[in-house]
Design an enzyme around this catalytic site. Sequence first.
Site, PDB file in Angstrom:
ATOM      1  N   TYR A  31     -43.027-173.437-139.167  1.00 40.54           N
ATOM      2  CA  TYR A  31     -43.580-172.749-140.340  1.00 40.54           C
ATOM      3  C   TYR A  31     -42.785-173.155-141.573  1.00 40.54           C
ATOM      4  CZ  TYR A  31     -45.050-168.868-143.372  1.00 40.54           C
ATOM      5  OH  TYR A  31     -45.534-168.105-144.412  1.00 40.54           O
ATOM      6  N   TYR A  82     -52.970-175.912-143.832  1.00 36.11           N
ATOM      7  CA  TYR A  82     -52.117-174.723-143.790  1.00 36.11           C
ATOM      8  C   TYR A  82     -52.646-173.757-142.731  1.00 36.11           C
ATOM      9  CZ  TYR A  82     -49.097-171.136-145.917  1.00 36.11           C
ATOM     10  OH  TYR A  82     -48.133-170.194-146.167  1.00 36.11           O
TER      11      TYR A  82
END
Lengths: 138, 382
Positions: free
Chosen positions: B333, B283
Amino acid sequence: MSGEAGYAKPLPTVTHEDREFWAAARQHRFVLPECRACGHVWFPPYASCPACLSFDRGWTEASGRGTVWGFTIMRQPYIPSFEPELPYNVVLVELEEGPMVYSNLVSIDNDDIACGLAVEAVFEDVTDKITLIKFRPS
Amino acid sequence: MSDREFAGKTAIVGIGSTDFAQLYRSTDPERTGESLATEAIAAAIADAGLEKSQIDGLITGGLPHYEPVAYRTGLTDVRFVVDYPGAGRMCAMALMHAATAVHHGLADYVVLFNSVVFRSQGVKFGAQGQGLLYDTIYGMASPGAQYSLAFTRYQAEYGGTEEQLGAIPVAIRSHARMTPGAIMQQEMAIDDYLAARYIAQPLRLFDYCLINDGAVAYVVTTAERARDLAHPPVLIAGTAGRANFREWYVDLGFWDEACRSMKADLFDPLGVTTDDIDCLQVYDNFSVSVLWGLEGFGFAPQGQGLEWVQNGRIALGGELPINTSGGMLSESYLQGWNQHAEAVRQLRGQAGERQVPDCDWSLYWCLSALPGASLLCRDGLL
Protein backbone atom coordinates in the site's frame (compact mmCIF):
# COMPACT_ATOMS: atom_id res chain seq x y z
CA MET A 1 -34.97 6.73 26.21
CA SER A 2 -34.33 10.35 27.19
CA GLY A 3 -31.27 11.38 29.10
CA GLU A 4 -29.30 8.14 29.09
CA ALA A 5 -26.40 9.19 31.25
CA GLY A 6 -24.26 6.32 30.07
CA TYR A 7 -24.35 7.01 26.35
CA ALA A 8 -20.81 6.12 25.25
CA LYS A 9 -20.91 6.55 21.47
CA PRO A 10 -19.59 9.56 19.59
CA LEU A 11 -21.71 12.71 19.79
CA PRO A 12 -21.74 15.64 17.38
CA THR A 13 -19.43 18.56 18.01
CA VAL A 14 -22.04 21.28 17.80
CA THR A 15 -20.85 24.48 16.13
CA HIS A 16 -22.36 27.85 15.35
CA GLU A 17 -23.15 26.48 11.92
CA ASP A 18 -25.33 23.58 12.99
CA ARG A 19 -26.60 24.37 16.49
CA GLU A 20 -30.07 25.27 15.22
CA PHE A 21 -30.29 21.89 13.50
CA TRP A 22 -29.45 20.06 16.72
CA ALA A 23 -31.76 22.28 18.75
CA ALA A 24 -34.60 21.39 16.39
CA ALA A 25 -33.77 17.69 16.57
CA ARG A 26 -33.97 17.97 20.34
CA GLN A 27 -37.60 19.06 19.79
CA HIS A 28 -38.09 16.08 17.43
CA ARG A 29 -38.12 18.30 14.38
CA PHE A 30 -36.02 17.56 11.30
CA VAL A 31 -35.02 20.85 9.70
CA LEU A 32 -32.79 21.57 6.72
CA PRO A 33 -30.98 24.78 5.85
CA GLU A 34 -32.68 26.66 3.04
CA CYS A 35 -31.26 29.66 1.22
CA ARG A 36 -33.45 32.75 1.41
CA ALA A 37 -31.67 34.15 -1.64
CA CYS A 38 -31.88 31.26 -4.09
CA GLY A 39 -34.03 28.59 -2.45
CA HIS A 40 -31.34 25.90 -2.37
CA VAL A 41 -31.66 23.26 0.37
CA TRP A 42 -28.49 21.64 1.64
CA PHE A 43 -27.02 19.35 4.31
CA PRO A 44 -25.01 19.27 6.53
CA PRO A 45 -25.88 22.73 7.85
CA TYR A 46 -23.07 25.01 6.71
CA ALA A 47 -23.57 28.65 7.58
CA SER A 48 -23.76 29.70 3.94
CA CYS A 49 -25.42 28.45 0.80
CA PRO A 50 -23.07 26.27 -1.30
CA ALA A 51 -25.05 27.19 -4.43
CA CYS A 52 -24.96 31.00 -4.26
CA LEU A 53 -22.71 31.75 -1.24
CA SER A 54 -25.41 33.77 0.48
CA PHE A 55 -25.31 33.82 4.27
CA ASP A 56 -29.01 34.59 4.40
CA ARG A 57 -29.94 31.17 5.69
CA GLY A 58 -33.36 30.03 6.75
CA TRP A 59 -34.68 26.63 7.75
CA THR A 60 -37.30 24.39 6.22
CA GLU A 61 -39.10 21.50 7.84
CA ALA A 62 -38.04 18.23 6.22
CA SER A 63 -40.69 15.62 5.55
CA GLY A 64 -38.48 13.02 7.19
CA ARG A 65 -39.15 10.73 4.25
CA GLY A 66 -36.48 9.28 2.00
CA THR A 67 -35.14 6.14 0.40
CA VAL A 68 -32.12 3.99 1.15
CA TRP A 69 -29.47 4.73 -1.50
CA GLY A 70 -27.00 2.19 -0.15
CA PHE A 71 -26.08 0.39 3.05
CA THR A 72 -23.33 -1.60 4.68
CA ILE A 73 -23.26 -4.02 7.55
CA MET A 74 -20.34 -3.22 9.83
CA ARG A 75 -18.74 -6.48 10.93
CA GLN A 76 -15.40 -5.39 12.36
CA PRO A 77 -14.84 -3.02 15.28
CA TYR A 78 -13.53 0.42 14.40
CA ILE A 79 -15.18 2.68 16.96
CA PRO A 80 -14.88 0.91 20.34
CA SER A 81 -18.23 2.15 21.66
CA PHE A 82 -20.03 0.55 18.71
CA GLU A 83 -18.40 -2.83 19.23
CA PRO A 84 -21.22 -4.29 21.38
CA GLU A 85 -23.66 -3.69 18.52
CA LEU A 86 -21.76 -5.57 15.82
CA PRO A 87 -22.98 -6.37 13.27
CA TYR A 88 -24.88 -3.10 12.79
CA ASN A 89 -26.10 -1.27 9.72
CA VAL A 90 -25.19 2.13 8.33
CA VAL A 91 -27.32 3.57 5.55
CA LEU A 92 -27.01 6.48 3.18
CA VAL A 93 -30.51 7.93 2.84
CA GLU A 94 -31.56 10.17 -0.01
CA LEU A 95 -34.05 12.60 1.50
CA GLU A 96 -37.20 13.61 -0.35
CA GLU A 97 -35.80 17.17 -0.39
CA GLY A 98 -32.59 16.01 -2.10
CA PRO A 99 -29.76 15.96 0.47
CA MET A 100 -28.01 12.73 1.46
CA VAL A 101 -27.65 11.74 5.11
CA TYR A 102 -25.91 8.93 6.93
CA SER A 103 -27.95 7.13 9.55
CA ASN A 104 -28.93 3.79 11.03
CA LEU A 105 -32.11 1.89 10.23
CA VAL A 106 -34.13 0.72 13.21
CA SER A 107 -37.12 -1.63 13.45
CA ILE A 108 -35.73 -3.88 10.70
CA ASP A 109 -33.43 -6.90 10.50
CA ASN A 110 -30.14 -6.23 8.76
CA ASP A 111 -30.97 -9.03 6.30
CA ASP A 112 -34.08 -7.18 5.16
CA ILE A 113 -32.37 -3.88 4.29
CA ALA A 114 -32.37 -3.12 0.59
CA CYS A 115 -31.51 -0.22 -1.67
CA GLY A 116 -34.59 1.75 -2.60
CA LEU A 117 -36.39 0.98 0.65
CA ALA A 118 -38.73 3.81 1.66
CA VAL A 119 -37.93 5.11 5.14
CA GLU A 120 -39.03 7.78 7.59
CA ALA A 121 -37.20 9.63 10.32
CA VAL A 122 -37.45 8.71 13.99
CA PHE A 123 -35.92 10.63 16.86
CA GLU A 124 -33.69 9.06 19.48
CA ASP A 125 -32.88 11.12 22.58
CA VAL A 126 -29.44 9.82 23.45
CA THR A 127 -28.41 12.45 26.04
CA ASP A 128 -30.04 15.41 27.77
CA LYS A 129 -28.84 17.65 24.94
CA ILE A 130 -28.58 15.51 21.83
CA THR A 131 -31.24 13.76 19.79
CA LEU A 132 -30.15 11.65 16.84
CA ILE A 133 -32.24 11.26 13.72
CA LYS A 134 -32.52 7.66 12.61
CA PHE A 135 -34.84 5.98 10.13
CA ARG A 136 -37.31 3.10 9.99
CA PRO A 137 -39.20 1.51 7.10
CA SER A 138 -42.23 3.61 6.19
CA MET B 1 -4.81 19.18 -18.00
CA SER B 2 -3.39 17.58 -21.01
CA ASP B 3 -2.48 19.02 -24.34
CA ARG B 4 -0.83 17.68 -27.44
CA GLU B 5 2.20 19.92 -27.10
CA PHE B 6 2.95 18.85 -23.51
CA ALA B 7 2.31 15.15 -24.09
CA GLY B 8 5.49 13.11 -24.03
CA LYS B 9 7.74 16.08 -23.30
CA THR B 10 8.58 14.76 -19.83
CA ALA B 11 9.59 11.36 -18.56
CA ILE B 12 10.11 9.17 -15.52
CA VAL B 13 13.78 8.23 -15.63
CA GLY B 14 14.46 6.57 -12.30
CA ILE B 15 12.48 4.50 -9.81
CA GLY B 16 13.36 3.29 -6.33
CA SER B 17 11.48 1.22 -3.76
CA THR B 18 12.08 -0.24 -0.35
CA ASP B 19 11.68 -4.00 0.23
CA PHE B 20 8.03 -4.09 1.24
CA ALA B 21 7.96 -7.73 2.32
CA GLN B 22 11.02 -7.40 4.52
CA LEU B 23 9.57 -4.30 6.22
CA TYR B 24 6.27 -6.13 6.69
CA ARG B 25 7.94 -9.05 8.44
CA SER B 26 10.06 -6.88 10.72
CA THR B 27 7.80 -4.21 12.14
CA ASP B 28 9.62 -1.56 14.15
CA PRO B 29 7.73 1.12 16.05
CA GLU B 30 10.85 3.28 15.97
CA ARG B 31 11.16 3.12 12.19
CA THR B 32 11.12 6.54 10.51
CA GLY B 33 9.45 7.45 7.26
CA GLU B 34 12.33 9.84 6.56
CA SER B 35 14.78 6.94 6.50
CA LEU B 36 12.53 4.89 4.19
CA ALA B 37 12.15 7.88 1.87
CA THR B 38 15.91 8.36 1.75
CA GLU B 39 16.40 4.72 0.80
CA ALA B 40 13.90 5.04 -2.07
CA ILE B 41 15.35 8.37 -3.24
CA ALA B 42 18.89 6.98 -3.31
CA ALA B 43 17.68 3.98 -5.31
CA ALA B 44 15.76 6.17 -7.77
CA ILE B 45 18.71 8.50 -8.41
CA ALA B 46 21.03 5.53 -8.90
CA ASP B 47 18.50 3.85 -11.20
CA ALA B 48 18.39 6.98 -13.35
CA GLY B 49 22.18 7.00 -13.56
CA LEU B 50 22.30 10.53 -12.18
CA GLU B 51 24.52 12.21 -9.64
CA LYS B 52 22.70 13.46 -6.59
CA SER B 53 24.06 16.93 -7.29
CA GLN B 54 21.98 17.02 -10.48
CA ILE B 55 18.70 16.86 -8.53
CA ASP B 56 17.31 20.36 -8.20
CA GLY B 57 13.67 19.73 -7.39
CA LEU B 58 11.98 17.87 -4.54
CA ILE B 59 8.36 16.86 -4.06
CA THR B 60 7.71 15.25 -0.71
CA GLY B 61 4.77 13.09 0.28
CA GLY B 62 3.53 11.19 3.29
CA LEU B 63 5.71 12.79 5.94
CA PRO B 64 4.77 15.25 8.67
CA HIS B 65 7.33 17.74 7.41
CA TYR B 66 9.43 18.17 4.30
CA GLU B 67 12.74 19.38 5.69
CA PRO B 68 13.99 16.22 7.45
CA VAL B 69 14.33 14.28 4.18
CA ALA B 70 16.29 17.15 2.66
CA TYR B 71 18.82 16.89 5.50
CA ARG B 72 19.12 13.12 5.11
CA THR B 73 19.61 13.30 1.35
CA GLY B 74 21.64 16.49 1.22
CA LEU B 75 19.02 18.01 -1.09
CA THR B 76 19.19 21.16 1.00
CA ASP B 77 19.63 23.76 -1.73
CA VAL B 78 17.30 22.65 -4.51
CA ARG B 79 15.35 25.33 -6.36
CA PHE B 80 11.90 23.73 -6.39
CA VAL B 81 10.14 22.20 -3.36
CA VAL B 82 6.52 21.19 -2.89
CA ASP B 83 4.99 19.19 -0.05
CA TYR B 84 1.98 16.96 -0.62
CA PRO B 85 -0.16 15.40 2.08
CA GLY B 86 0.28 11.67 2.46
CA ALA B 87 -2.82 10.62 0.62
CA GLY B 88 -3.13 8.26 -2.30
CA ARG B 89 -5.32 10.69 -4.13
CA MET B 90 -2.29 13.00 -4.41
CA CYS B 91 -0.21 10.48 -6.38
CA ALA B 92 -1.22 11.61 -9.87
CA MET B 93 -1.24 15.23 -8.69
CA ALA B 94 2.40 15.03 -7.57
CA LEU B 95 3.42 13.51 -10.91
CA MET B 96 1.48 16.24 -12.73
CA HIS B 97 3.31 18.86 -10.71
CA ALA B 98 6.73 17.33 -11.32
CA ALA B 99 6.15 17.10 -15.07
CA THR B 100 4.90 20.68 -15.24
CA ALA B 101 7.90 21.90 -13.26
CA VAL B 102 10.54 20.29 -15.47
CA HIS B 103 8.67 21.19 -18.66
CA HIS B 104 8.71 24.85 -17.73
CA GLY B 105 12.25 24.87 -16.42
CA LEU B 106 11.46 25.33 -12.73
CA ALA B 107 13.83 22.42 -12.19
CA ASP B 108 15.83 20.04 -14.36
CA TYR B 109 15.49 16.84 -12.35
CA VAL B 110 12.72 16.50 -9.77
CA VAL B 111 12.76 13.65 -7.29
CA LEU B 112 9.37 12.86 -5.79
CA PHE B 113 8.39 10.26 -3.26
CA ASN B 114 5.77 8.87 -0.93
CA SER B 115 6.79 7.31 2.36
CA VAL B 116 4.55 5.61 4.91
CA VAL B 117 5.01 3.94 8.28
CA PHE B 118 1.52 2.59 8.77
CA ARG B 119 2.00 -0.96 10.01
CA SER B 120 4.80 -0.31 12.47
CA GLN B 121 2.88 2.56 14.02
CA GLY B 122 -0.35 0.57 14.20
CA VAL B 123 -2.23 3.03 12.00
CA LYS B 124 -5.87 2.16 11.53
CA PHE B 125 -8.04 3.72 8.89
CA GLY B 126 -11.48 4.30 10.20
CA ALA B 127 -12.26 5.09 13.80
CA GLN B 128 -12.01 8.82 13.21
CA GLY B 129 -14.37 8.69 10.23
CA GLN B 130 -14.34 11.42 7.62
CA GLY B 131 -16.03 13.82 10.01
CA LEU B 132 -18.05 15.37 7.24
CA LEU B 133 -21.59 14.07 7.52
CA TYR B 134 -21.91 13.10 11.18
CA ASP B 135 -20.59 9.70 10.13
CA THR B 136 -19.04 8.49 13.39
CA ILE B 137 -22.25 9.26 15.28
CA TYR B 138 -23.87 6.48 13.29
CA GLY B 139 -20.88 4.17 13.45
CA MET B 140 -19.87 4.85 9.85
CA ALA B 141 -16.17 4.25 10.03
CA SER B 142 -13.48 3.61 7.43
CA PRO B 143 -13.29 4.27 3.70
CA GLY B 144 -13.90 0.56 3.12
CA ALA B 145 -17.35 0.83 4.66
CA GLN B 146 -18.16 3.66 2.28
CA TYR B 147 -17.05 1.70 -0.80
CA SER B 148 -18.98 -1.28 0.60
CA LEU B 149 -22.11 0.86 0.85
CA ALA B 150 -21.68 1.92 -2.76
CA PHE B 151 -21.24 -1.70 -3.82
CA THR B 152 -24.66 -2.62 -2.38
CA ARG B 153 -26.08 0.09 -4.60
CA TYR B 154 -24.11 -1.12 -7.61
CA GLN B 155 -25.45 -4.64 -7.09
CA ALA B 156 -28.99 -3.31 -6.77
CA GLU B 157 -28.64 -1.46 -10.08
CA TYR B 158 -26.69 -3.99 -12.10
CA GLY B 159 -26.61 -7.32 -10.29
CA GLY B 160 -23.45 -9.33 -9.89
CA THR B 161 -22.15 -11.50 -7.08
CA GLU B 162 -19.49 -11.28 -4.41
CA GLU B 163 -17.83 -14.31 -6.00
CA GLN B 164 -17.52 -12.40 -9.28
CA LEU B 165 -15.92 -9.49 -7.44
CA GLY B 166 -13.38 -11.92 -6.01
CA ALA B 167 -11.87 -12.39 -9.47
CA ILE B 168 -10.15 -9.01 -9.04
CA PRO B 169 -8.18 -9.71 -5.83
CA VAL B 170 -7.49 -13.27 -6.99
CA ALA B 171 -5.88 -12.09 -10.26
CA ILE B 172 -3.90 -9.37 -8.52
CA ARG B 173 -2.64 -11.87 -5.92
CA SER B 174 -1.34 -14.12 -8.67
CA HIS B 175 0.80 -11.21 -9.85
CA ALA B 176 2.21 -10.51 -6.39
CA ARG B 177 3.45 -14.08 -6.28
CA MET B 178 5.72 -13.25 -9.22
CA THR B 179 7.03 -10.01 -7.67
CA PRO B 180 10.13 -9.84 -5.49
CA GLY B 181 9.38 -7.76 -2.40
CA ALA B 182 5.60 -8.10 -2.69
CA ILE B 183 4.01 -8.69 0.70
CA MET B 184 1.30 -11.27 -0.04
CA GLN B 185 2.97 -14.34 -1.50
CA GLN B 186 0.45 -16.99 -0.48
CA GLU B 187 -1.62 -18.50 -3.25
CA MET B 188 -5.24 -17.37 -3.18
CA ALA B 189 -8.08 -19.11 -4.99
CA ILE B 190 -11.64 -17.83 -5.16
CA ASP B 191 -12.62 -20.19 -2.30
CA ASP B 192 -9.94 -18.62 -0.11
CA TYR B 193 -11.32 -15.19 -0.96
CA LEU B 194 -14.87 -16.22 -0.09
CA ALA B 195 -13.79 -17.95 3.13
CA ALA B 196 -12.26 -14.75 4.50
CA ARG B 197 -14.31 -12.71 6.97
CA TYR B 198 -16.44 -9.74 6.11
CA ILE B 199 -15.05 -6.38 7.22
CA ALA B 200 -17.92 -4.15 6.09
CA GLN B 201 -20.35 -6.48 4.37
CA PRO B 202 -20.48 -7.12 1.43
CA LEU B 203 -16.71 -6.44 1.27
CA ARG B 204 -14.35 -9.04 2.68
CA LEU B 205 -10.81 -8.97 4.00
CA PHE B 206 -9.17 -9.44 0.60
CA ASP B 207 -11.21 -6.69 -1.01
CA TYR B 208 -9.14 -4.35 1.17
CA CYS B 209 -5.64 -3.14 0.46
CA LEU B 210 -2.74 -3.81 2.78
CA ILE B 211 -1.52 -1.51 5.53
CA ASN B 212 2.27 -1.54 5.58
CA ASP B 213 5.50 0.47 5.68
CA GLY B 214 7.64 1.56 2.78
CA ALA B 215 8.57 4.21 0.28
CA VAL B 216 8.70 4.69 -3.48
CA ALA B 217 10.52 7.48 -5.28
CA TYR B 218 10.92 8.47 -8.88
CA VAL B 219 12.92 10.99 -10.84
CA VAL B 220 11.22 13.10 -13.50
CA THR B 221 12.93 15.20 -16.14
CA THR B 222 12.37 16.31 -19.72
CA ALA B 223 12.17 13.66 -22.44
CA GLU B 224 15.10 15.33 -24.13
CA ARG B 225 17.38 14.86 -21.12
CA ALA B 226 15.89 11.42 -20.49
CA ARG B 227 17.29 10.09 -23.76
CA ASP B 228 20.84 10.48 -22.43
CA LEU B 229 20.22 8.48 -19.27
CA ALA B 230 20.56 4.89 -18.13
CA HIS B 231 17.25 3.37 -19.22
CA PRO B 232 14.79 3.80 -22.06
CA PRO B 233 12.70 6.85 -21.12
CA VAL B 234 9.15 6.28 -19.97
CA LEU B 235 7.18 9.22 -21.29
CA ILE B 236 4.47 11.00 -19.35
CA ALA B 237 1.81 11.15 -22.04
CA GLY B 238 -0.61 12.95 -19.75
CA THR B 239 -2.03 13.43 -16.31
CA ALA B 240 -5.58 14.29 -15.33
CA GLY B 241 -7.58 15.08 -12.27
CA ARG B 242 -11.11 15.92 -11.38
CA ALA B 243 -12.42 16.74 -7.93
CA ASN B 244 -15.27 14.57 -6.80
CA PHE B 245 -15.85 15.92 -3.29
CA ARG B 246 -18.90 14.41 -1.66
CA GLU B 247 -19.52 14.59 2.09
CA TRP B 248 -20.44 10.88 1.96
CA TYR B 249 -17.23 10.18 -0.01
CA VAL B 250 -18.39 7.74 -2.70
CA ASP B 251 -19.74 8.97 -6.01
CA LEU B 252 -23.39 8.19 -6.65
CA GLY B 253 -22.55 7.25 -10.25
CA PHE B 254 -19.59 5.07 -9.27
CA TRP B 255 -17.17 7.74 -10.55
CA ASP B 256 -18.44 7.37 -14.10
CA GLU B 257 -18.37 11.10 -14.88
CA ALA B 258 -14.97 11.64 -13.30
CA CYS B 259 -13.54 8.74 -15.30
CA ARG B 260 -15.05 9.94 -18.56
CA SER B 261 -13.67 13.41 -17.98
CA MET B 262 -10.16 12.17 -17.19
CA LYS B 263 -10.24 9.76 -20.11
CA ALA B 264 -11.16 12.60 -22.46
CA ASP B 265 -8.29 14.70 -21.08
CA LEU B 266 -5.78 11.89 -21.49
CA PHE B 267 -6.89 10.04 -24.60
CA ASP B 268 -8.55 12.53 -26.93
CA PRO B 269 -5.62 14.86 -27.66
CA LEU B 270 -3.50 11.85 -28.59
CA GLY B 271 -6.07 9.77 -30.43
CA VAL B 272 -5.42 6.97 -27.97
CA THR B 273 -8.23 4.47 -27.33
CA THR B 274 -8.78 1.76 -24.75
CA ASP B 275 -7.56 -0.77 -27.31
CA ASP B 276 -4.10 0.83 -27.17
CA ILE B 277 -3.68 0.23 -23.44
CA ASP B 278 -1.49 -2.79 -22.73
CA CYS B 279 -1.78 -2.89 -18.94
CA LEU B 280 -3.47 -1.06 -16.12
CA GLN B 281 -1.62 -0.10 -12.95
CA VAL B 282 -4.46 1.34 -10.91
CA TYR B 283 -5.33 2.40 -7.39
CA ASP B 284 -6.79 -0.74 -5.81
CA ASN B 285 -7.56 0.60 -2.36
CA PHE B 286 -10.57 -1.69 -2.65
CA SER B 287 -11.42 -4.24 -5.30
CA VAL B 288 -14.46 -2.22 -6.33
CA SER B 289 -12.29 0.74 -7.36
CA VAL B 290 -10.87 -1.45 -10.11
CA LEU B 291 -14.35 -2.51 -11.18
CA TRP B 292 -15.74 1.02 -11.42
CA GLY B 293 -12.69 2.39 -13.21
CA LEU B 294 -12.94 -0.35 -15.83
CA GLU B 295 -16.48 0.75 -16.56
CA GLY B 296 -15.85 4.49 -16.30
CA PHE B 297 -12.87 4.42 -18.66
CA GLY B 298 -14.83 2.30 -21.08
CA PHE B 299 -12.89 -0.96 -20.90
CA ALA B 300 -15.98 -2.80 -19.70
CA PRO B 301 -19.58 -1.94 -20.61
CA GLN B 302 -21.41 -0.06 -17.86
CA GLY B 303 -22.88 -2.46 -15.35
CA GLN B 304 -21.05 -5.46 -16.82
CA GLY B 305 -17.66 -5.08 -15.20
CA LEU B 306 -18.08 -8.06 -12.92
CA GLU B 307 -18.69 -10.37 -15.86
CA TRP B 308 -15.91 -8.69 -17.79
CA VAL B 309 -13.16 -9.47 -15.24
CA GLN B 310 -13.84 -13.22 -15.23
CA ASN B 311 -11.86 -16.01 -16.86
CA GLY B 312 -8.38 -14.58 -16.61
CA ARG B 313 -8.98 -11.47 -18.67
CA ILE B 314 -7.21 -9.20 -16.14
CA ALA B 315 -4.43 -11.62 -15.18
CA LEU B 316 -1.01 -11.78 -16.83
CA GLY B 317 -1.45 -13.62 -20.10
CA GLY B 318 -4.97 -12.24 -20.42
CA GLU B 319 -6.33 -9.44 -22.57
CA LEU B 320 -5.69 -6.62 -20.09
CA PRO B 321 -3.41 -7.42 -17.13
CA ILE B 322 -4.14 -5.26 -14.08
CA ASN B 323 -1.67 -4.41 -11.32
CA THR B 324 1.02 -6.73 -12.56
CA SER B 325 3.16 -6.41 -9.41
CA GLY B 326 0.28 -7.10 -7.02
CA GLY B 327 -1.04 -3.58 -6.53
CA MET B 328 -2.03 -2.36 -3.10
CA LEU B 329 -4.14 -5.45 -2.48
CA SER B 330 -1.11 -7.75 -2.51
CA GLU B 331 2.21 -5.98 -3.22
CA SER B 332 2.23 -2.87 -1.04
CA TYR B 333 0.00 0.00 0.00
CA LEU B 334 2.19 2.79 -1.33
CA GLN B 335 -0.89 4.64 -2.50
CA GLY B 336 -0.45 4.55 -6.26
CA TRP B 337 3.30 5.00 -6.20
CA ASN B 338 4.16 1.30 -6.43
CA GLN B 339 1.77 1.10 -9.38
CA HIS B 340 3.73 3.82 -11.19
CA ALA B 341 7.02 2.07 -10.44
CA GLU B 342 5.61 -1.12 -11.97
CA ALA B 343 4.35 0.78 -15.00
CA VAL B 344 7.89 2.06 -15.54
CA ARG B 345 9.33 -1.47 -15.31
CA GLN B 346 6.74 -2.75 -17.78
CA LEU B 347 7.31 0.07 -20.28
CA ARG B 348 11.08 -0.40 -20.08
CA GLY B 349 10.66 -4.12 -20.67
CA GLN B 350 12.25 -4.90 -17.31
CA ALA B 351 9.43 -6.77 -15.57
CA GLY B 352 10.99 -10.20 -15.87
CA GLU B 353 8.53 -13.08 -15.80
CA ARG B 354 5.73 -10.55 -15.31
CA GLN B 355 6.56 -8.73 -18.52
CA VAL B 356 3.53 -7.81 -20.61
CA PRO B 357 4.53 -8.49 -24.24
CA ASP B 358 5.08 -5.38 -26.39
CA CYS B 359 4.02 -3.10 -23.58
CA ASP B 360 3.61 0.39 -25.06
CA TRP B 361 0.95 2.09 -22.94
CA SER B 362 0.05 1.89 -19.24
CA LEU B 363 -2.85 3.70 -17.57
CA TYR B 364 -3.28 4.63 -13.90
CA TRP B 365 -6.36 5.86 -12.09
CA CYS B 366 -7.38 6.57 -8.52
CA LEU B 367 -11.07 6.79 -7.67
CA SER B 368 -11.43 8.78 -4.47
CA ALA B 369 -12.64 12.19 -3.37
CA LEU B 370 -9.96 13.59 -5.67
CA PRO B 371 -9.69 11.25 -8.63
CA GLY B 372 -6.50 11.37 -10.62
CA ALA B 373 -5.09 9.51 -13.59
CA SER B 374 -1.92 9.26 -15.61
CA LEU B 375 -0.97 7.79 -18.94
CA LEU B 376 2.60 6.60 -19.55
CA CYS B 377 4.15 5.21 -22.71
CA ARG B 378 7.36 4.04 -24.32
CA ASP B 379 9.54 6.53 -26.13
CA GLY B 380 8.88 6.99 -29.85
CA LEU B 381 5.10 6.79 -29.68
CA LEU B 382 4.35 10.51 -29.36
